[in-house]
Design a protein around this motif. Structure first.
Motif: not given
Length: 513
Positions: A279-280, A315-316, A345-349, A353-360
């Motif tokens: 997420t950096l 944070g987003e 943790v679902a990544p996406g909008p 104007h922002t996105v949230g972090a996540g992984f599959l």
């Protein structure tokens, strides 16, 4: 009579809102590109003196430092990367310029070798003297995610100038106003040392980039960006009547393998460290870990649980531009639609104007079998990674065997494996074939500017075997020349027996400092 086409405006855009800030320039026409390249070509002689080059690079660093507050503000307005991150990146860029100045003064990069005649050798050796000379004008394509370190004043530009090569930069559309400001700073530094301002050209526009790679006076190119764009330029460089070297950094998955022993020993630390790395910078690092092999079972469950907690607390963020945001959203949707792919943790909008972090997550068997999950082995540029759960060493090895080349590859070992027990050495060898930098018990984000650094890797990570970070990046812009039987009076001073410049060299087989 047909009217000349009107050049398209180049706008500075606020990524936090998607709104235009100001018109910065217009896209360069063919004539503008030609003028920039020819001005750079004419400036070659001014870089011939190594003392002038070193002084120019140091003054450039000093002037960037002095303008730091203004430049960081300009960069943040166009990239949303934040003042802290950008201040550190500018400091790294200035350090890099000064490091190349030191390298130029030392002179070892010239690789001077002198062999005197030896009639007793088989075959006989004549008088041979070899060193390296600059290629000529270098074209540089700036990257979006590092507006200082991989843009106008970045490693490609710094190393090319250090080699004695003028530069024409194709500005990145995500930070055109910053590009103009930085170019003005560098030109001012050049003028201070009697170097023509044409030593650093700057052009805007997609078509300008195509004209640049085709220009007959461009002798080499450096690129950092997408696989699609980089490959198109690479092919264009090879298709020229006179092909040129194209040093491109395209895309990188940066795989990580966590052994079962490592997961059992420190699941929390590994999960938290992975979350911080992926997420950096809102996941916009070229060395972001994009695929992580974690063992199935209780030990791996601990890593996934720790990762989920840390990512959920992130944070987003705002991406560099709205096109990248759309690509991340679409890429995540396409990946989560694949069979057996889950999103703890679902990544996406997030906001507008922002996105949230996540992984599959996905069973590693899906990747090992190659049954339609190849998309998971492609870079997704944003705060998302793929965790593949493997059942046994053979399954992990089968996934590794399918991976494309990367800038980095990482392995997390248990204490016993790190001490030489078990398969630690074998894993290191396995990963060596995949990447240019292999890490043990660390994370790939953060590329130190150091003499031993290598920032490159097998295709598609890069199109050559060279590095774009560290002192040896200068080698990309040089070519060796050997003189045979030339009288001492006609030789360049670098190759004379009395060594008037005091250069490191290999003299009749002996290394002289």
């Amino acid at each position: 009579m047909t009217a000349a086409p009107v050049a398209a405006p180049v706008w500075s855009v606020d990524p936090r809102t998607g709104k235009r800030r100001e018109q910065v320039a217009v896209e360069a026409t063919d004539r503008v590109v030609d003028a920039a390249v020819r001005a750079a070509h004419e400036a070659r002689g001014a870089l011939a003196d190594r003392a002038v080059r070193a002084a120019f690079l140091r003054t450039a660093a000093d002037r960037l430092d002095a303008a730091g507050e203004e430049l960081v503000a300009a960069a943040d307005a166009e990239t949303a990367l934040g003042g802290t991150r950008l201040t550190g990146e500018l400091a790294r860029t200035c350090y890099q310029l000064r490091a190349f100045a030191d390298l130029v003064e030392e002179g070892a990069f010239l690789d001077v070798v002198i062999d005197h005649p030896d009639a007793t050798a088989t075959p006989p050796v004549p008088d041979l003297r070899r060193y390296k000379v600059p290629l000529g004008v270098v074209a540089v394509w700036a990257a979006s995610n590092f507006p200082f370190a991989f843009s106008v004043p970045g490693g490609d530009t710094a190393s090319a100038l250090a080699a004695g090569c003028p530069v024409v930069v194709k500005a990145h559309p995500d930070h055109p106003a910053l590009s103009e400001r930085v170019a003005a700073v560098l030109r001012g530094a050049a003028a201070e040392h009697g170097v023509p301002e044409g030593v650093l050209g700057l052009v805007h526009g997609f078509d300008a980039g195509l004209e640049l790679i085709r220009h007959p006076l461009v002798a080499a190119a450096g690129f950092t960006g997408s696989v699609r764009g980089g490959r198109a330029l690479f092919d264009a460089a090879a298709a020229r009547p006179v092909p040129i070297p194209f040093h491109g950094e395209l895309g990188s998955l940066n795989p990580v393998l966590v052994t079962e022993g490592a997961a059992a020993e420190r699941a929390d630390a590994i999960g938290g460290g992975l979350a911080g790395s992926m997420t950096l910078g809102v996941g916009q690092f070229c060395v972001k870990p994009g695929l992580v092999l974690v063992p199935a079972g209780a030990a791996g469950d601990g890593v996934v649980k720790s990762l989920a907690e840390a990512v959920a607390a992130t944070g987003e963020g705002v991406l560099l531009d709205h096109r990248m945001r759309e690509n991340v959203v679409a890429g995540v949707a396409e990946r989560t639609a694949l069979p057996d792919v889950e999103a703890p943790v679902a990544p996406g909008p997030a906001g507008e104007h922002t996105v949230g972090a996540g992984f599959l997550t996905v069973p590693a068997a899906r990747l090992a079998e190659g049954d339609g999950h190849a998309l998971l082995l492609e870079e997704c540029f944003g705060p998302v990674t793929v965790v593949a759960r493997y059942a046994g060493d053979a399954e992990a090895g089968a996934v590794l065997a399918r991976l494309p080349g990367s800038l980095t590859a990482t392995v997390h070992l248990s204490a016993a494996e790190a001490a030489g027990q078990g398969r630690g050495a074998g894993l290191l060898a396995e990963l060596t074939s995949l990447a240019g930098r292999v890490l043990v018990d660390g994370w790939p984000t953060g590329v130190a500017v150091a003499p031993a650094q290598h920032h490159g890797g097998p295709y598609p990570a890069t199109t050559s075997t060279s590095t774009s970070v560290g002192g040896t990046a200068i080698e990309r812009w040089l070519r060796p020349v050997a003189y045979q039987g030339a009288p001492e009076a006609l030789l360049p001073p670098e190759l004379r027996d009395d060594n008037p410049l005091g250069l490191p060299r290999r003299y009749d087989g002996r290394l002289e400092r």
